[in-house]
Write a protein that holds these residues in place. Sequence first.
Motif, mmCIF file in Angstrom:
data_model
loop_
_atom_site.group_PDB
_atom_site.id
_atom_site.type_symbol
_atom_site.label_atom_id
_atom_site.label_comp_id
_atom_site.label_asym_id
_atom_site.label_seq_id
_atom_site.Cartn_x
_atom_site.Cartn_y
_atom_site.Cartn_z
ATOM 1 N N ILE A 18 -8.848 -7.573 -5.014
ATOM 2 C CA ILE A 18 -7.587 -7.208 -4.367
ATOM 3 C C ILE A 18 -7.241 -8.346 -3.423
ATOM 4 C CG2 ILE A 18 -6.375 -5.547 -2.910
ATOM 5 C CD1 ILE A 18 -8.462 -3.461 -3.810
ATOM 6 N N LEU A 19 -6.055 -8.923 -3.601
ATOM 7 C CA LEU A 19 -5.607 -10.062 -2.803
ATOM 8 C C LEU A 19 -4.597 -9.601 -1.760
ATOM 9 C CD1 LEU A 19 -4.886 -12.543 -5.743
ATOM 10 C CD2 LEU A 19 -7.001 -12.369 -4.419
ATOM 11 N N GLU B 160 -2.322 -0.481 8.025
ATOM 12 C CA GLU B 160 -2.547 0.918 7.627
ATOM 13 C C GLU B 160 -2.006 1.183 6.227
ATOM 14 O OE1 GLU B 160 -0.809 3.386 10.572
ATOM 15 O OE2 GLU B 160 -2.231 2.839 12.151
ATOM 16 N N GLN B 161 -0.785 0.733 5.964
ATOM 17 C CA GLN B 161 -0.172 0.960 4.651
ATOM 18 C C GLN B 161 -0.941 0.251 3.542
ATOM 19 O OE1 GLN B 161 3.811 -0.410 5.378
ATOM 20 N NE2 GLN B 161 4.405 1.424 6.520
ATOM 21 N N LEU C 105 -7.339 1.852 -0.923
ATOM 22 C CA LEU C 105 -8.250 2.975 -1.146
ATOM 23 C C LEU C 105 -7.822 3.826 -2.350
ATOM 24 C CD1 LEU C 105 -9.040 4.009 2.533
ATOM 25 C CD2 LEU C 105 -10.529 2.818 0.918
ATOM 26 N N LYS C 106 -6.544 3.773 -2.706
ATOM 27 C CA LYS C 106 -6.100 4.452 -3.929
ATOM 28 C C LYS C 106 -6.715 3.796 -5.165
ATOM 29 C CE LYS C 106 -1.549 6.069 -2.311
ATOM 30 N NZ LYS C 106 -0.076 5.878 -2.454
ATOM 31 N N VAL D 34 -11.075 -2.755 9.373
ATOM 32 C CA VAL D 34 -12.369 -2.061 9.377
ATOM 33 C C VAL D 34 -12.193 -0.589 9.719
ATOM 34 C CG1 VAL D 34 -14.616 -1.917 10.510
ATOM 35 C CG2 VAL D 34 -13.672 -4.145 9.918
ATOM 36 N N GLU D 35 -11.368 -0.308 10.716
ATOM 37 C CA GLU D 35 -11.131 1.087 11.100
ATOM 38 C C GLU D 35 -10.628 1.915 9.912
ATOM 39 O OE1 GLU D 35 -8.415 3.359 14.430
ATOM 40 O OE2 GLU D 35 -7.453 2.018 12.989
ATOM 41 N N GLN D 36 -9.789 1.293 9.094
ATOM 42 C CA GLN D 36 -9.166 2.016 7.997
ATOM 43 C C GLN D 36 -10.111 2.250 6.817
ATOM 44 O OE1 GLN D 36 -5.724 3.209 8.037
ATOM 45 N NE2 GLN D 36 -6.310 2.864 10.156
#
Length: 263
Positions: A35-36, A70-71, A77-78, A120-122
């Motif tokens: 993923i880039l 965040e977006q 993650l999807k 990292v949080e996400q």
Amino acid sequence: MRKNFENKLCWIVGASDGIGKAIALELSQLGANIILSSRNKEKLQDVKDKVSFGQVIIVPLDLADAKSVEQASVEVLKLGTPDFVFLIGGISQRDNFLETDLSTGRKIMETNFWGHVKVVEQVLPSMLELATSHIVEISSITGKFGYHRRSFYAASKHAVKGFFESLALEYHKHGLRVCVAYPGKIKTDISLRALKGNGDASNQKEEAHEDGMPVEKCAQIILNDVAKQKRESHPGGKEMLSLHLNRFLPKLLFKILLKKNQL
């Protein structure tokens, strides 16, 4: 080394050029799915077009914008939980402290430190569900000691050093492995994009970087160290001797750096 990355999902934040691009191309040769991410979609597409193997997906992201991070994280993650997250994107500096607006300093810190922390949080909660997960943070040799005309840049790189060393201790028992790389002089365009005190790009290439280690070799060294689960990686040339001077002869290193500042 191939067995460490083959069929693994690798998210590269800061993949449009330089070390990030080189790592992406090397990972593709090792059979990874990639993923880039960066702000520049056109450059990411160029990297994607050069990838020969594995799945490659572009997810744009602006490290200085928390909502953008965040977006992008939701989109990543999807696609699945990354086995490896490479945090590379950042900006440098080319002015003394008193000539640098604090707003410029904040932008550097927001991108180089807080942007990485936000990623990292996400994704960390999902990564900890894996048996083993990896975060690779690209600091700088100036993450070990300061350098003239780099006050905020050095501060941001010292900050990621402390954060990711702490993260490695806190979540080691959960299978998280962290490697912090401290590159020296690498042949990239980082000096072109470095910010002057007023926030404008310097648009000047530095001879030191032009004579630096080829970025492809830098990427190979980092990935080899990550595969060996080393906590640190030190790609670079003879300038890396300064790490030993900083540890054992800090007064001598200070004198050497003072002379460089007077050149």
